[in-house]
Scaffold this active site. Structure first.
Site: not given
Length: 246
Positions: A79, A182, A197
């Site tokens: 991520c 995250h 995202d």
């Protein structure tokens, strides 16, 4: 995945509901297109003779095609990589190998590390890797002090935003009772701010500058949510990411 230092948004499905921060109700943006084509009407009709301008409504010119949005989807625990590429709107801005090399240089010869998966190149990179990666392209990461209100951010001098938020772990379709940190990217594309995202199906429009500030305030009220401002080296040196009221 990644982790934030101490103090001093399931793939394709869960989206913001999987984040530990408070949910954000996205407002509908009129005229905002994420992809596809803008259709145009056809002029015509009339007599046997036409001027060059006849059949065209000059007061309503055809809208330009929408600005394409680059949105990198979640793979493994990369991520941090996705957030960086989404902020730069360039899939070639950084690679897994680049981040892995930076990680190895930050931890030379270490066999015992709190991020063992990073040794294998699976991701889970922390803020130190993100900051070092940005510096290779002439950018800096400014850690936002949550004691200040985001109205103090000079948005015109900020390239993008990277949020560190809690996120639920999943095993296939099963949501596990565990949370990991995250990284998600946010930036403007075509004068509209988007939540990029990597766990979302597609970019989520946030809106204009005022709506972005509301979004950031909402996220920062959540537990264990942190914010990085991505700025150029010159902006960081002169502190112009701050407004006069900061």
């Amino acid at each position: 995945m990644g982790s934030a230092p101490c103090s001093g948004r399931g793939r394709g499905g869960g989206g913001l509901q999987d984040l530990g921060c408070m949910p954000w109700k996205l407002s509908k943006q009129k005229g905002v297109l994420v992809g596809g084509e803008v259709g145009g009407g056809t002029g015509g009709g009339g007599g046997d003779e036409k001027s060059d301008l006849e059949g065209h409504d000059l007061s309503n010119p055809q809208a330009p095609p929408p600005t394409p949005i680059y949105h990198e989807k979640q793979r493994r625990e990369l991520c941090a990589l996705h957030a960086l590429n989404n902020v730069f709107q360039d899939g070639a801005a950084f690679s897994k190998d680049t981040l892995q090399d930076i990680y190895q240089r930050l931890s030379p010869g270490t066999l015992v590390t709190p991020h063992k998966k990073s040794m294998l190149g699976n991701g889970n990179y922390d803020v130190n890797v993100i900051m070092a990666a940005l510096q290779t392209r002439g950018f800096e990461a400014v850690w936002w002090d949550k004691r200040r209100d985001v109205s103090s951010i000079a948005l015109s001098n900020v390239t993008g935003f990277i949020l560190n938020v809690p996120s639920n772990l999943r095993w296939g379709l099963l949501r596990l009772p565990l949370k990991r940190q995250h990284w998600i990217g946010v930036r403007d594309v075509g004068r509209v701010y988007y939540n990029l995202d990597s766990k979302l199906r597609s970019p989520h429009p946030i809106g204009n500058a005022d709506e972005l500030r509301k979004f950031l305030r909402h996220q920062l009220r959540g537990k264990n949510c942190e914010l990085l401002l991505v700025v150029t080296e010159d902006v960081e040196v002169h502190q112009t990411w701050r407004s006069d009221s900061c």
